[in-house]
Design an enzyme around this catalytic site. Structure first.
Site, PDB file in Angstrom:
ATOM      1  N   HIS C 199     -17.054  20.801   4.687  1.00  0.00           N
ATOM      2  CA  HIS C 199     -17.994  21.294   3.681  1.00  0.00           C
ATOM      3  C   HIS C 199     -19.040  22.150   4.374  1.00  0.00           C
ATOM      4  CE1 HIS C 199     -15.948  18.698   0.934  1.00  0.00           C
ATOM      5  NE2 HIS C 199     -16.648  19.237  -0.049  1.00  0.00           N
ATOM      6  N   ALA C 240     -20.533  16.908  -8.348  1.00  0.00           N
ATOM      7  CA  ALA C 240     -19.597  17.105  -7.238  1.00  0.00           C
ATOM      8  C   ALA C 240     -19.749  18.497  -6.609  1.00  0.00           C
ATOM      9  CB  ALA C 240     -18.178  16.886  -7.733  1.00  0.00           C
ATOM     10  N   HIS C 241     -19.029  18.726  -5.551  1.00  0.00           N
ATOM     11  CA  HIS C 241     -19.118  19.991  -4.808  1.00  0.00           C
ATOM     12  C   HIS C 241     -18.770  21.200  -5.682  1.00  0.00           C
ATOM     13  CE1 HIS C 241     -14.773  19.154  -3.162  1.00  0.00           C
ATOM     14  NE2 HIS C 241     -14.832  19.059  -4.455  1.00  0.00           N
ATOM     15  N   ASN C 242     -19.551  22.262  -5.500  1.00  0.00           N
ATOM     16  CA  ASN C 242     -19.273  23.557  -6.134  1.00  0.00           C
ATOM     17  C   ASN C 242     -19.486  23.591  -7.641  1.00  0.00           C
ATOM     18  OD1 ASN C 242     -17.073  23.480  -3.614  1.00  0.00           O
ATOM     19  ND2 ASN C 242     -18.250  25.355  -3.845  1.00  0.00           N
ATOM     20  N   SER C 260     -16.274  21.930  -8.900  1.00  0.00           N
ATOM     21  CA  SER C 260     -16.040  23.323  -9.277  1.00  0.00           C
ATOM     22  C   SER C 260     -16.162  23.596 -10.769  1.00  0.00           C
ATOM     23  CB  SER C 260     -14.659  23.802  -8.799  1.00  0.00           C
ATOM     24  OG  SER C 260     -14.575  23.708  -7.403  1.00  0.00           O
TER      25      SER C 260
END
Lengths: 346, 346, 346
Positions: C199, C240-242, C260
């Protein structure tokens, strides 16, 4: 970020990829197809990004054989481009090596066994009878108030709390806010007043376990709570007392596993799903996000529950009807019978 | 673990059980039927474990009258074996007595009132105007930045954070990661921009409240958020501003109670269930795990929502059909009418 | 609480309300209609509280034009009483001004840029390359181990943890237990063993963002995780990520947004709802609490999923029938056809 430059040749060798184009091009960083520029290494894992591949300014792209011909720049061909990319990224952006060190503000009980090359950060508190193996990292603000064992290379990123006896394997990564070894939710009803059950078990993590932010794993009551090798837990998960999770199972964020449930190996539990206590999921079971699992599952495969999302008016009509589906069934069955009678009597 | 040996006679006396067999046998620890060996005390609470009872190597087993004859070893007969076992475990494995002590790294404001025999651990921070009664335990890394009152014998296990005015009763247990007294999620829409509502209320916990790992209880906006006596909250729960929870209610992990909702006494709220704001649940209401409660409930009993889990293909078909159950109803009702007409016209 | 007395006149002027009655009455505090007494300012926002309005002992009440005549005491008329009340409360109960100060136990790396009038509390840890603007407040026990930038007036209430590169705008409020910048749950399957994705992205918060207790926001993998201006996140949320969240969106407690996913501006996401990864919600989408969002939504409006709550017996019958709704459809369609045939053949 400090960039470690590699030539395409060097990097392709490390990740066992095959180069198409100039192997001498320098790579300095990873980026996605859109953002990559000179020195950038990117990848493509699905034909949904073919357009972006054709326009990429990356110096090299990791591709499967299938897309190699479409790559406008140097290609590194791999059977699993995403996996190869993950590995390449670790070469181009190695995680910072820590310097072994016990911070002067750390409070470590003298009756602990600390291995070589260990980092213990500021404001860490470690109570007696802990055994920390070589190359472990205990990040700032972590608190350990119970006897634990940490295998080699295990990392508590920062502010991890361990309050019950816990065994961790090697190379585990425990993220901030995680609490291991708290008492489970064990209560007995004594004429309307709850009596607490003592918790005497441990938390046992295998090797290569990752535990996400603010996840809780309670200690067992009489036996242990056991998390297998290679298990990956996302953020905000609740693992109750005496749960057993098989090797290489992954559980996504906000899921909850109730007490004494046993989950097999290589399972995938979707985000925010809830799994009842005292049941068993076979190896290879996959659960969709937001599903409720109320019974044991003996066959591998993908399972779901819930209803589809709708605009609120339609939903309200249908959700109300849901309350009398059973009646509807009976009505339909009667209709069917009547029609048969009518049909015969014709 | 240090074992405190008791004879069966001594222990049975303490838990008011009746001994069948030798009362002089020594008991040193508790264990489940399978793992117990010499010195072990076990219990059986359901006939599902009869096989294990027959093979147990425990020195004594707590049983109900019904299973007494099947017990291959010394039996202690009790009307509620699980409850008796919980109590026996506390004699055999008493929790460690703490030594009253303020750790030199603790930062306690001089304008606080600290009772006798209080433990304040390393790196604890306590701001002004706090009143800590006798026999309280404030574990490592706990932070209190608002005026609070803690009743006798209340325990903050470790790393508890209290940031709004809070009243705790006696003998509460607050687990790591808990945050009490944060501002609630009170927002007013000012032409598309959210304006924050000030929070001036408190958090009030009764006696014997237990709050699990990483649970959050927000302070009230104008009035208080109130948790009754003997309430037990599991891990990862969200209690919003102005919620009121009646005495002896238990709430399992990952549940969420939205703002201003009032839950009765002796309720049981299942894991990961969600309860809407501004509603009221009567005393004795029980909610299954993963249920959505969107309306007040005026009668005690067990309530559920959701659909059964299925393999993904079947589920997808049914979940899609769910979107037009209402149409189906109308279709069936028309069929019924037509059939009646047809039947009459026969 | 220290009360700042205002006359009705002064306060009405500040919140742009119109006074009906004596403008010289002194106001010292806010309270709800029931509890207010001499010096109390209250409000009424819905006719459901008209009875309480008529009996209130408040010295003044903020009302809409519609209820002005019913007000038994001094009225301050406003087009949006709740909003005006929120603002008035800030005058009567201003949050305590902090005194700029670096606590002697704080560990701040010398290679940081600290602005004017900054508060850094006890046991705070800040690593190198951090930039803290003027008027920031970093509460007790906060840990920052990655390079961050904090805009003017941003507040970490207490015990906030930041472990990945993070940009915060101005006037953000981050509550206890929040973790920003942890690695996302990015895994690639390598023949049954999970390989971790590096990451490298950041967390980027706009201005006026509020993040509730124990909420986690992961850093992006290649790109950033981005939270827009004026976004309000309640407690126990997982981002969460993105993920990208548009300006002025509000998300209630225990919701989870998977990787995402892109959420529009001015959305409202209900408590404990779950939003799948890699989808997109248009501006102005509202999601009911406890809903599962598994597909993109392109039109603004309110959406729901799930079933209604029922007593467990009824629910069980219906939930079981749910498993064969699809069959029921087919049965009904056949009946319809048969009936048509029968009808024609009559």
């Amino acid at each position: 970020m400090d960039y470690m430059p590699y030539t395409v040749h060097e990097l392709a060798h490390k990740i066992e990829g095959e180069v198409i184009g100039s192997a001498e091009v320098k790579l300095t960083h990873v980026a996605d197809l859109e953002d990559a520029n000179v020195g950038g290494l990117s990848f493509i894992a699905s034909n949904q990004y073919l357009d972006k591949l054709k326009k990429t300014k990356a110096s090299a792209v990791i591709v499967s054989q299938e897309f190699a011909a479409e790559c406008p720049t140097v290609a590194i061909v791999s059977p699993n481009p995403y996996l190869s990319f993950a590995r390449a990224a670790k070469y181009l952006h190695p995680s910072e090596k820590f310097v072994a060190h016990v911070h002067p503000t750390a409070i470590v009980h003298k009756d602990c066994d600390i291995g070589e090359n260990v980092f213990i950060g500021p404001n860490v508190v470690i109570s007696q009878k802990c055994s920390i193996s070589a190359n472990c990292y205990i990040g700032a603000g972590s608190i350990i108030t119970a006897p634990i064992e940490m295998g080699e290379g295990t990392i508590l990123v920062a502010r991890v709390t361990i309050v019950g006896p816990t065994l961790m394997g090697e190379r585990c990564i425990i993220h901030p806010g995680v609490v291991l070894g708290s008492d489970g939710f064990g209560l007995v009803d004594d004429h309307g007043v709850w009596e607490k059950i003592p918790h005497l078990g441990r938390v046992v993590l295998g090797d290569d376990v990752e535990v996400g932010v603010n996840t809780a794993i309670d200690r067992g009551a009489l036996k242990d709570t056991v998390i297998g090798n290679g298990v990956k837990l996302d953020n905000q998960i609740q693992i109750a007392h005496n749960v057993i999770i098989g090797d290489h199972t992954a559980i996504a964020g906000c899921a909850g596993i109730a007490g004494s449930t046993e989950i097999g190996k290589h399972c995938q539990i979707g985000a925010a799903s809830g799994i009842k206590g005292h049941i068993k999921l076979a190896d290879g079971v996959r659960i969709s996000g937001m599903s409720a699992v109320r019974q044991s599952i003996s066959e591998p495969g993908l399972y779901s529950s819930g209803t589809a999302l709708q605009d609120v008016k339609s939903w309200l009509r249908n959700a109300t009807r849901f309350k009398s589906i059973d009646k509807l069934y009976k009505q339909v069955n009667e209709l069917t019978k009547k029609l048969e009678v009518l049909d015969k009597g014709k």
